[in-house]
Design an enzyme around this catalytic site. Structure first.
Site, PDB file in Angstrom:
ATOM      1  N   ASP A 167      -8.294   3.259   1.892  1.00  0.00           N
ATOM      2  CA  ASP A 167      -7.248   3.532   2.872  1.00  0.00           C
ATOM      3  C   ASP A 167      -7.881   4.087   4.154  1.00  0.00           C
ATOM      4  O   ASP A 167      -8.430   5.191   4.139  1.00  0.00           O
ATOM      5  CB  ASP A 167      -6.259   4.541   2.297  1.00  0.00           C
ATOM      6  CG  ASP A 167      -5.018   4.701   3.152  1.00  0.00           C
ATOM      7  OD1 ASP A 167      -5.044   4.323   4.346  1.00  0.00           O
ATOM      8  OD2 ASP A 167      -4.012   5.212   2.624  1.00  0.00           O
TER       9      ASP A 167
ATOM     10  N   CYS B 127      -1.107   0.724   7.412  1.00  0.00           N
ATOM     11  CA  CYS B 127      -2.533   0.387   7.599  1.00  0.00           C
ATOM     12  C   CYS B 127      -2.917  -0.874   6.838  1.00  0.00           C
ATOM     13  O   CYS B 127      -3.024  -1.955   7.408  1.00  0.00           O
ATOM     14  CB  CYS B 127      -3.437   1.539   7.159  1.00  0.00           C
ATOM     15  SG  CYS B 127      -3.271   3.071   8.112  1.00  0.00           S
ATOM     16  N   ARG B 128      -3.147  -0.738   5.530  1.00  0.00           N
ATOM     17  CA  ARG B 128      -3.726  -1.837   4.744  1.00  0.00           C
ATOM     18  C   ARG B 128      -2.772  -2.994   4.507  1.00  0.00           C
ATOM     19  O   ARG B 128      -3.156  -4.160   4.693  1.00  0.00           O
ATOM     20  CB  ARG B 128      -4.219  -1.311   3.391  1.00  0.00           C
ATOM     21  CG  ARG B 128      -5.389  -0.366   3.511  1.00  0.00           C
ATOM     22  CD  ARG B 128      -5.717   0.256   2.183  1.00  0.00           C
ATOM     23  NE  ARG B 128      -4.631   1.157   1.788  1.00  0.00           N
ATOM     24  CZ  ARG B 128      -4.521   1.734   0.601  1.00  0.00           C
ATOM     25  NH1 ARG B 128      -5.430   1.487  -0.331  1.00  0.00           N
ATOM     26  NH2 ARG B 128      -3.530   2.545   0.329  1.00  0.00           N
ATOM     27  N   SER B 129      -1.562  -2.719   4.046  1.00  0.00           N
ATOM     28  CA  SER B 129      -0.685  -3.843   3.697  1.00  0.00           C
ATOM     29  C   SER B 129      -0.245  -4.648   4.924  1.00  0.00           C
ATOM     30  O   SER B 129      -0.235  -5.877   4.859  1.00  0.00           O
ATOM     31  CB  SER B 129       0.502  -3.399   2.839  1.00  0.00           C
ATOM     32  OG  SER B 129       1.301  -2.443   3.481  1.00  0.00           O
TER      33      SER B 129
ATOM     34  N   CYS C 253       0.863  -1.182   0.000  1.00  0.00           N
ATOM     35  CA  CYS C 253       0.000   0.000   0.000  1.00  0.00           C
ATOM     36  C   CYS C 253       0.901   1.234   0.000  1.00  0.00           C
ATOM     37  O   CYS C 253       2.116   1.115  -0.131  1.00  0.00           O
ATOM     38  CB  CYS C 253      -0.979  -0.018   1.186  1.00  0.00           C
ATOM     39  SG  CYS C 253      -0.244   0.179   2.817  1.00  0.00           S
TER      40      CYS C 253
ATOM     41  N   ASN D 210       2.455   1.467   4.173  1.00  0.00           N
ATOM     42  CA  ASN D 210       2.797   0.248   4.895  1.00  0.00           C
ATOM     43  C   ASN D 210       2.595   0.383   6.403  1.00  0.00           C
ATOM     44  O   ASN D 210       3.352  -0.141   7.203  1.00  0.00           O
ATOM     45  CB  ASN D 210       4.237  -0.196   4.571  1.00  0.00           C
ATOM     46  CG  ASN D 210       4.588  -1.588   5.078  1.00  0.00           C
ATOM     47  OD1 ASN D 210       5.706  -1.787   5.552  1.00  0.00           O
ATOM     48  ND2 ASN D 210       3.690  -2.535   4.986  1.00  0.00           N
TER      49      ASN D 210
END
Length: 147
Positions: free
Chosen positions: A113, A13-15, A8, A11
């Site tokens: 995000d 939050c999402r990934s 993301c 690096n």
């Protein structure tokens, strides 16, 4: 063992959410996460993502910090999964031409995000679904002899 990296923007939050959710579902693959940018380099996983891990009983490495994807990562990982269309586009620009076949969207629809939306629960739901879908896809590739 096939190697997967989730990517993301920052690096945080999402990934990392995808990394540790996928690790909670399987130990058949080497799984990590990275950023397309260096904006958050060295920063820990966002507190909202950490709260999701705690709420859903997902084990995670609290010492993980943001890392930007590198040329070595493009060479090393078998699957490079961008969390949204912008991440996939950035990855394609950063990646050596001969390795672009490794880049895939994480899901049919971009994962929003939560840094911007504030909705970490929606992100978790989409990440969990996406991880399950990828596990099914990988299993199908094994069964079809593509793996």
């Amino acid at each position: 063992m096939k190697k997967i990296v989730f990517v993301c923007l920052g690096n945080i939050c999402r990934s990392p959410m995808a990394e540790f959710v996928m690790k909670s579902l399987t130990d058949d693959y080497e799984i990590e996460s990275r950023a397309t940018s260096s904006w958050e380099h060295g920063n820990p996983i966002h507190k909202g993502t950490q709260a999701i891990f705690k709420n859903h009983g997902v084990d995670y490495d609290s010492s993980k910090t943001s890392l930007q994807i590198s040329k070595r990562d493009f060479e090393y990982f078998d699957y490079i999964l961008g969390m949204d269309e912008s991440n996939v586009s950035d990855l394609r620009q950063m990646c050596p031409q001969s390795l672009k076949h490794k880049i895939h969207p994480f899901a049919a629809e971009s994962v929003p995000d939560p840094w911007y939306t504030g909705d970490f629960e929606e992100t978790y739901d989409r990440v969990l679904t996406g991880c399950r879908d990828w596990l099914a896809r990988l299993e199908n590739e094994i069964n079809d002899g593509k793996y």
